[in-house]
Write a protein that holds these residues in place. Structure first.
Motif, PDB file in Angstrom:
ATOM      1  N   ALA A   9       0.864  -1.180   0.000  1.00  0.00           N
ATOM      2  CA  ALA A   9       0.000   0.000   0.000  1.00  0.00           C
ATOM      3  C   ALA A   9       0.901   1.231   0.000  1.00  0.00           C
ATOM      4  O   ALA A   9       1.966   1.241   0.608  1.00  0.00           O
ATOM      5  CB  ALA A   9      -0.919   0.002   1.212  1.00  0.00           C
ATOM      6  N   ARG A  10       0.450   2.256  -0.689  1.00  0.00           N
ATOM      7  CA  ARG A  10       1.245   3.478  -0.834  1.00  0.00           C
ATOM      8  C   ARG A  10       0.417   4.658  -0.330  1.00  0.00           C
ATOM      9  O   ARG A  10      -0.733   4.834  -0.742  1.00  0.00           O
ATOM     10  CB  ARG A  10       1.620   3.669  -2.309  1.00  0.00           C
ATOM     11  N   TYR A  11       1.006   5.438   0.586  1.00  0.00           N
ATOM     12  CA  TYR A  11       0.321   6.583   1.181  1.00  0.00           C
ATOM     13  C   TYR A  11       1.167   7.831   0.950  1.00  0.00           C
ATOM     14  O   TYR A  11       2.346   7.854   1.302  1.00  0.00           O
ATOM     15  CB  TYR A  11       0.127   6.373   2.681  1.00  0.00           C
ATOM     16  N   ASP A  12       0.572   8.860   0.378  1.00  0.00           N
ATOM     17  CA  ASP A  12       1.291  10.104   0.103  1.00  0.00           C
ATOM     18  C   ASP A  12       0.903  11.139   1.148  1.00  0.00           C
ATOM     19  O   ASP A  12      -0.219  11.655   1.143  1.00  0.00           O
ATOM     20  CB  ASP A  12       0.971  10.613  -1.298  1.00  0.00           C
ATOM     21  N   LEU A  13       1.826  11.433   2.046  1.00  0.00           N
ATOM     22  CA  LEU A  13       1.535  12.367   3.134  1.00  0.00           C
ATOM     23  C   LEU A  13       1.390  13.806   2.642  1.00  0.00           C
ATOM     24  O   LEU A  13       0.891  14.663   3.380  1.00  0.00           O
ATOM     25  CB  LEU A  13       2.618  12.289   4.212  1.00  0.00           C
ATOM     26  N   ARG A  14       1.798  14.069   1.395  1.00  0.00           N
ATOM     27  CA  ARG A  14       1.582  15.397   0.831  1.00  0.00           C
ATOM     28  C   ARG A  14       0.113  15.602   0.480  1.00  0.00           C
ATOM     29  O   ARG A  14      -0.334  16.735   0.299  1.00  0.00           O
ATOM     30  CB  ARG A  14       2.468  15.593  -0.404  1.00  0.00           C
ATOM     31  N   GLU A  15      -0.631  14.501   0.357  1.00  0.00           N
ATOM     32  CA  GLU A  15      -2.054  14.582   0.021  1.00  0.00           C
ATOM     33  C   GLU A  15      -2.939  14.538   1.259  1.00  0.00           C
ATOM     34  O   GLU A  15      -3.890  15.316   1.387  1.00  0.00           O
ATOM     35  CB  GLU A  15      -2.426  13.438  -0.923  1.00  0.00           C
ATOM     36  N   GLU A  16      -2.647  13.613   2.172  1.00  0.00           N
ATOM     37  CA  GLU A  16      -3.437  13.505   3.395  1.00  0.00           C
ATOM     38  C   GLU A  16      -2.739  12.578   4.370  1.00  0.00           C
ATOM     39  O   GLU A  16      -1.859  11.803   3.991  1.00  0.00           O
ATOM     40  CB  GLU A  16      -4.850  12.982   3.111  1.00  0.00           C
ATOM     41  N   PHE A  17      -3.142  12.654   5.632  1.00  0.00           N
ATOM     42  CA  PHE A  17      -2.610  11.740   6.630  1.00  0.00           C
ATOM     43  C   PHE A  17      -3.440  10.448   6.607  1.00  0.00           C
ATOM     44  O   PHE A  17      -4.663  10.501   6.605  1.00  0.00           O
ATOM     45  CB  PHE A  17      -2.653  12.367   8.024  1.00  0.00           C
ATOM     46  N   PRO A  18      -2.780   9.277   6.616  1.00  0.00           N
ATOM     47  CA  PRO A  18      -3.491   8.021   6.349  1.00  0.00           C
ATOM     48  C   PRO A  18      -4.162   7.368   7.556  1.00  0.00           C
ATOM     49  O   PRO A  18      -3.968   6.180   7.841  1.00  0.00           O
ATOM     50  CB  PRO A  18      -2.369   7.132   5.802  1.00  0.00           C
ATOM     51  N   ALA A  19      -4.988   8.115   8.277  1.00  0.00           N
ATOM     52  CA  ALA A  19      -5.719   7.542   9.408  1.00  0.00           C
ATOM     53  C   ALA A  19      -7.064   7.009   8.939  1.00  0.00           C
ATOM     54  O   ALA A  19      -7.779   7.671   8.171  1.00  0.00           O
ATOM     55  CB  ALA A  19      -5.928   8.594  10.494  1.00  0.00           C
ATOM     56  N   LEU A  20      -7.417   5.820   9.404  1.00  0.00           N
ATOM     57  CA  LEU A  20      -8.751   5.289   9.119  1.00  0.00           C
ATOM     58  C   LEU A  20      -9.809   6.181   9.742  1.00  0.00           C
ATOM     59  O   LEU A  20      -9.626   6.718  10.837  1.00  0.00           O
ATOM     60  CB  LEU A  20      -8.910   3.885   9.702  1.00  0.00           C
ATOM     61  N   THR A  21     -10.942   6.313   9.045  1.00  0.00           N
ATOM     62  CA  THR A  21     -12.100   6.966   9.653  1.00  0.00           C
ATOM     63  C   THR A  21     -13.209   5.960   9.915  1.00  0.00           C
ATOM     64  O   THR A  21     -14.209   6.294  10.550  1.00  0.00           O
ATOM     65  CB  THR A  21     -12.634   8.108   8.767  1.00  0.00           C
ATOM     66  N   LEU A  22     -13.061   4.726   9.436  1.00  0.00           N
ATOM     67  CA  LEU A  22     -14.044   3.680   9.724  1.00  0.00           C
ATOM     68  C   LEU A  22     -14.162   3.473  11.235  1.00  0.00           C
ATOM     69  O   LEU A  22     -15.234   3.170  11.751  1.00  0.00           O
ATOM     70  CB  LEU A  22     -13.613   2.361   9.076  1.00  0.00           C
ATOM     71  N   ARG A  23     -13.057   3.621  11.922  1.00  0.00           N
ATOM     72  CA  ARG A  23     -12.970   3.615  13.378  1.00  0.00           C
ATOM     73  C   ARG A  23     -11.788   4.510  13.743  1.00  0.00           C
ATOM     74  O   ARG A  23     -10.969   4.856  12.892  1.00  0.00           O
ATOM     75  CB  ARG A  23     -12.761   2.208  13.924  1.00  0.00           C
ATOM     76  N   ARG A  24     -11.677   4.843  15.006  1.00  0.00           N
ATOM     77  CA  ARG A  24     -10.613   5.743  15.435  1.00  0.00           C
ATOM     78  C   ARG A  24      -9.314   4.980  15.659  1.00  0.00           C
ATOM     79  O   ARG A  24      -9.301   3.914  16.279  1.00  0.00           O
ATOM     80  CB  ARG A  24     -11.024   6.435  16.739  1.00  0.00           C
ATOM     81  N   THR A  25      -8.216   5.532  15.142  1.00  0.00           N
ATOM     82  CA  THR A  25      -6.875   5.063  15.490  1.00  0.00           C
ATOM     83  C   THR A  25      -6.306   6.021  16.527  1.00  0.00           C
ATOM     84  O   THR A  25      -6.330   7.238  16.322  1.00  0.00           O
ATOM     85  CB  THR A  25      -5.965   5.017  14.245  1.00  0.00           C
TER      86      THR A  25
END
Length: 282
Positions: free
Chosen positions: A47-63
């Motif tokens: 999986a690839r997450y670009d922190l320049r676009e958004e922070f990769p926290a789930l919203t389905l439940r709280r991390t």
């Protein structure tokens, strides 16, 4: 919608629909009642997450982002292998009577090696190289040390981090990217926890060396959903998804060893209800 949610849902559906089972095989983990803990798994999930676009926290439940950061500080800043230095209790099951988890994680990060420029532990060497030779292809940490495995209470799961610097023409600063290698992951209990942890680590290191936090590439060799987690995961991935929260660091901190969880700023974190009492295989 959070891109982290979208990737998580797609990953879980792929495991549930196309994964292979370990049921009936000889497996190490067991449930609290002694029953073998079987999984449905996929090999080689990325999986690839670009922190320049958004922070990769789930919203389905709280991390729990500050708790996730606290564990990262425990490993890479405090370089500790003792749960008494950790504010959560996630490692208590693997700690001995003194609180030690053996020669694992923070212990390995704190081990010094000799270089032409002097003696450095693993994290200090990363910071040194990023400041002095940022385009080196040798900037990494590794906690999977074979000679010490017998003295670790649990073999490292997320074991290797590689840092890589790029420079986009439109940016006035270089971008710091990271690869996180993980041999095994309990997707329900640990996936977004690990993703958020290492995203925060990437942000802290980038701010310490005056770079832009860029991409986090997460590579999982064995991505699995435990048999007793299947129904929980099926419910979770059908939940509503929200926009990703805004997550930043205190801009006044530029020393990696000065960061605390108070320096993590979380804004607009809308999420679904927490999943409680997840059974954990040990």
């Amino acid at each position: 919608m959070s891109k982290a949610d979208q990737q998580f849902v797609a990953m879980c559906r792929d495991i549930l629909d196309h994964g292979t089972t370990t049921e009936g095989q000889k497996v190490r983990p067991v449930w609290e009642d002694g029953t073998p803990a079987y999984t449905i798994k996929n090999f080689g999930v990325t999986a690839r997450y670009d922190l320049r676009e958004e922070f990769p926290a789930l919203t389905l439940r709280r991390t729990a982002l500050k708790s996730a950061m606290d564990e990262i500080l425990w490993i890479y800043q405090k370089k500790s292998n003792n749960v008494h230095d950790l504010n959560s209790h996630i490692w208590d099951e693997w700690a001995d009577e003194t609180g030690s988890i053996g020669k694992a994680y923070g212990y390995q990060i704190g081990q010094k090696s000799h270089y032409a420029e002097g003696d450095f532990d693993q994290m200090d060497r990363v910071l040194y190289d990023l400041k002095h030779t940022p385009y080196s292809r040798r900037i990494m940490t590794n906690t999977y040390v074979f000679s010490d495995l017998s003295e670790m209470h649990l073999y490292p799961c997320a074991y290797s981090v590689t840092y890589n610097v790029t420079q986009r023409p439109q940016d006035d600063k270089p971008t710091l990217n990271m690869i996180l290698n993980q041999r095994s992951q309990d997707i329900l209990a640990a996936n977004n926890w690990n993703v958020c942890q290492y995203a925060i680590l990437l942000m802290m290191v980038a701010q310490s060396v005056d770079m832009i936090p860029g991409e986090l590439l997460h590579v999982i060799a064995d991505a699995h959903i435990y048999d007793r987690h299947v129904d929980i995961v099926r419910e979770l991935i059908e939940r509503p998804q929200f926009a990703a929260p805004k997550v930043t660091l205190n801009p006044d901190v530029h020393d990696f060893y000065a960061f605390t969880t108070d320096d993590l700023i979380v804004e607009g974190y809308e999420h679904g209800p927490q999943v409680k009492n997840i059974p954990i295989a040990v």
